[in-house]
Design a protein around this motif. Structure first.
Motif, PDB file in Angstrom:
ATOM      1  N   TYR A  62      71.433 128.338 -32.744  1.00 29.15           N
ATOM      2  CA  TYR A  62      69.964 128.091 -32.525  1.00 29.15           C
ATOM      3  C   TYR A  62      69.456 126.918 -32.094  1.00 29.15           C
ATOM      4  O   TYR A  62      68.735 126.606 -31.073  1.00 29.15           O
ATOM      5  N   TYR A  63      69.701 125.657 -32.785  1.00 27.97           N
ATOM      6  CA  TYR A  63      69.286 124.570 -32.478  1.00 27.97           C
ATOM      7  C   TYR A  63      70.446 123.622 -31.610  1.00 27.97           C
ATOM      8  O   TYR A  63      70.225 122.391 -31.531  1.00 27.97           O
ATOM      9  N   TYR A  64      71.292 124.403 -31.076  1.00 27.30           N
ATOM     10  CA  TYR A  64      72.198 123.703 -29.970  1.00 27.30           C
ATOM     11  C   TYR A  64      71.520 122.746 -28.987  1.00 27.30           C
ATOM     12  O   TYR A  64      72.058 121.662 -28.926  1.00 27.30           O
ATOM     13  N   PRO A  65      70.564 123.021 -28.338  1.00 29.76           N
ATOM     14  CA  PRO A  65      69.712 122.213 -27.456  1.00 29.76           C
ATOM     15  C   PRO A  65      69.393 120.882 -27.972  1.00 29.76           C
ATOM     16  O   PRO A  65      69.461 119.871 -27.295  1.00 29.76           O
ATOM     17  N   VAL A  66      69.053 120.891 -29.208  1.00 28.29           N
ATOM     18  CA  VAL A  66      68.648 119.679 -30.006  1.00 28.29           C
ATOM     19  C   VAL A  66      69.717 118.660 -30.263  1.00 28.29           C
ATOM     20  O   VAL A  66      69.819 117.682 -29.821  1.00 28.29           O
ATOM     21  N   TYR A  67      71.196 119.452 -30.542  1.00 32.39           N
ATOM     22  CA  TYR A  67      72.382 118.544 -30.866  1.00 32.39           C
ATOM     23  C   TYR A  67      72.501 117.941 -29.384  1.00 32.39           C
ATOM     24  O   TYR A  67      72.962 116.544 -29.336  1.00 32.39           O
ATOM     25  N   ILE A  68      72.556 118.709 -28.345  1.00 21.29           N
ATOM     26  CA  ILE A  68      73.009 118.237 -27.115  1.00 21.29           C
ATOM     27  C   ILE A  68      72.030 116.947 -26.790  1.00 21.29           C
ATOM     28  O   ILE A  68      72.399 115.905 -26.289  1.00 21.29           O
ATOM     29  N   ALA A  69      70.709 117.101 -26.746  1.00 24.70           N
ATOM     30  CA  ALA A  69      69.528 116.337 -26.688  1.00 24.70           C
ATOM     31  C   ALA A  69      70.044 114.760 -27.322  1.00 24.70           C
ATOM     32  O   ALA A  69      69.927 113.873 -26.693  1.00 24.70           O
ATOM     33  N   PHE A  70      70.029 115.014 -28.361  1.00 26.33           N
ATOM     34  CA  PHE A  70      70.250 113.761 -29.283  1.00 26.33           C
ATOM     35  C   PHE A  70      71.660 113.096 -29.328  1.00 26.33           C
ATOM     36  O   PHE A  70      71.741 111.920 -28.952  1.00 26.33           O
ATOM     37  N   SER A  71      72.518 113.985 -28.754  1.00 28.41           N
ATOM     38  CA  SER A  71      74.108 112.993 -28.559  1.00 28.41           C
ATOM     39  C   SER A  71      73.869 112.561 -26.915  1.00 28.41           C
ATOM     40  O   SER A  71      74.377 111.590 -26.783  1.00 28.41           O
ATOM     41  N   GLY A  72      73.418 113.544 -26.080  1.00 28.53           N
ATOM     42  CA  GLY A  72      73.062 112.804 -24.774  1.00 28.53           C
ATOM     43  C   GLY A  72      72.310 111.640 -24.574  1.00 28.53           C
ATOM     44  O   GLY A  72      72.740 110.851 -23.628  1.00 28.53           O
ATOM     45  N   ALA A  73      71.299 111.597 -25.216  1.00 32.16           N
ATOM     46  CA  ALA A  73      70.501 110.452 -25.267  1.00 32.16           C
ATOM     47  C   ALA A  73      71.138 109.309 -25.778  1.00 32.16           C
ATOM     48  O   ALA A  73      70.962 108.188 -25.027  1.00 32.16           O
ATOM     49  N   LYS A  74      71.976 109.357 -26.830  1.00 34.47           N
ATOM     50  CA  LYS A  74      72.558 108.153 -27.281  1.00 34.47           C
ATOM     51  C   LYS A  74      73.639 107.756 -26.063  1.00 34.47           C
ATOM     52  O   LYS A  74      73.728 106.558 -25.976  1.00 34.47           O
ATOM     53  N   TYR A  75      74.350 108.561 -25.481  1.00 33.15           N
ATOM     54  CA  TYR A  75      75.220 108.214 -24.417  1.00 33.15           C
ATOM     55  C   TYR A  75      74.499 107.600 -23.263  1.00 33.15           C
ATOM     56  O   TYR A  75      74.838 106.516 -22.702  1.00 33.15           O
TER      57      TYR A  75
END
Length: 459
Positions: free
Chosen positions: A160-173
């Motif tokens: 459900y919160y998959y987009p949040v994980y992607i956002a947090f991880s992608g922003a770090k990169y």
């Protein structure tokens, strides 16, 4: 005889032999490997690193150096991270690589950096969901009780919160603000936003208005490509704002402006484009699965081990994650995960035929690690890569069980190994068992029939 090293000593020698801190763009812990992106790959001393105590192998793909450490990874990574953060600020790295990186290198690096850190959460959530479903189907848990309900929530939460994980991880990169990017993701999956979109579509409209601009009415819960696209929107907007805004206003005004300006960029342009990609993948996947499952399974199975060797395995994993989000299950990942069973039995066959006592002992050990625990690198790098017929067996057996798996529709609901995580594969029990048996039996018999052993060893 190689010198025995502590994890702190090993970390220092790795840092030295990848060209020092000034040659590092990024680094991360990647399951069994220390993954380092470097500026200039010519400064990486591969042979020196390969000979270090505790290092089981090293691969170099473009500017990505992957040092295989297996069980030694966690402690070595902690020491490496500690060492890196002790470096004075005036020695900070130049993030522009001196050697040219191919588009494929850039894509692989982005995908690995964004999705690898999310995998533990997916494993935990997916396996709990699978176990709860299995218990419920066997009437071993009260489906009206709060224990069942809470565990069900746990199982659904990660996707459900998959987009949040992607956002947090992608922003770090990308190097932008992780919390602002995560805020954009929370906005996109907020139940109130979803309710608003439902109201718009029920009214017969395809668009809603934001600052007078038409925005496509789409929901983004559990999606992948829309959020990947939106990450770049926040990154671009933040970069522009922080570049031109006076320092005195950055703390209070810049975050607010970043979100307000990101809304039309992300929701109006980038996320809808990502949504089209999401829908497009679903259409292509359905066509392939319906029309050419044998070819798809054969190709994925035959190349699966080599994708791991070259660090490209996250590409099909991303597509598997998309299926989890869209369908709740996936037929791609079973081929990738059952690969560990095949690899384990190929290593066992080589050990069985080998007269080298050290190789025989190591082969038996890593066959268990691969087949049962799902960690293939010790067997691949330590045994199979040293035997020509072992490598050929990867292609033959992989293609065979891959085609069978896809035709039968073997599926999983989580990114877990097929032995320890078997509840996730119980959606279709018989196809799972057949595919496992083909991978195991073929993995042992084919290399033996091909004549693997001391004679086919690569010198």
């Amino acid at each position: 005889m190689e010198e025995k090293l502590t994890h702190a000593q090993l970390a220092k020698l790795i840092l030295k032999n990848v060209g020092g801190s000034e040659n590092i763009i990024s680094y991360m812990s990647c399951m069994t490997r220390l993954r380092i992106e470097v500026n200039d790959k010519s400064l990486v001393n591969i042979e020196e690193i390969k000979g270090l105590d505790k290092v089981k192998g090293i691969t170099m793909s473009g500017n990505i150096c992957q040092i295989i450490l297996f069980s030694e990874l966690d402690k070595t990574y902690r020491e490496f991270d500690k060492l890196f953060h002790d470096i004075p600020e005036n020695t900070a790295v130049d993030s522009k690589p001196k050697s040219k990186r191919s588009p494929l290198d850039l894509i692989l690096n982005f995908v690995s950096s964004v999705f690898t850190p999310i995998i533990p959460a997916l494993i935990a959530s997916g396996l709990i969901k699978a176990i709860v479903t299995l218990l419920a189907s066997a009437n071993l848990i009260d489906t009206t009780g709060t224990t069942y309900q809470l565990l069900n929530v746990v199982g659904d939460t990660c996707l459900y919160y998959y987009p949040v994980y992607i956002a947090f991880s992608g922003a770090k990169y990308l190097g932008c603000n992780q919390y602002l990017t995560a805020l954009m993701a929370f906005i996109m999956i907020n139940p109130s936003y979803t309710e608003m979109i439902t109201g718009v579509t029920e009214a017969g409209k395809s668009y809603y208005s934001l600052f007078g601009l038409p925005i496509r009415a789409v929901t983004y819960t559990s999606t992948i490509f829309p959020m990947i696209a939106a990450i770049f929107g926040v990154w671009i907007v933040e970069k522009i704002i922080y570049k031109y805004m006076p320092d005195s206003l950055k703390t209070s005004i810049a975050p607010t402006l970043t979100i307000l300006l990101s809304l039309p960029v992300c929701l109006g342009i980038l996320a809808p484009l990502g949504s089209f990609l999401n829908d497009g993948f679903g259409i292509v996947f359905t066509w392939i699965y319906t029309n050419i499952p044998v070819v798809a399974g054969l190709l994925l199975g035959a190349t699966g081990s080599f994708l791991v060797m070259f660090g490209c395995h996250m590409i099909p994993v991303v597509f598997a994650m998309t299926n989890f989000a869209n369908l709740g299950y996936d037929v791609i990942y079973p081929i990738l995960s059952i690969n560990s069973v095949m690899v384990g039995f190929i290593a066992l066959a080589i050990a069985f035929k080998s007269t080298d006592k050290k190789e025989k002992s190591y082969g038996i050990t890593v066959s268990f690690v691969s087949a049962v625990l799902g960690i293939t690198e010790p067997a691949l790098y330590g045994i199979i890569m040293n035997h020509k017929k072992g490598l050929l067996s990867l292609v033959i057996v992989g293609g065979l069980y891959g085609a069978i798996s896809m035709v039968l529709g073997t599926q999983t609901t989580a990114l877990v190994s097929p032995v320890l995580g078997f509840p996730a594969y119980m959606g279709k029990v018989l196809p799972f068992i057949i595919t496992m048996l083909v991978a195991a039996a073929g993995g042992f018999l084919i290399p033996v029939l091909l004549g693997t052993g001391d004679k086919d060893k690569i010198k």
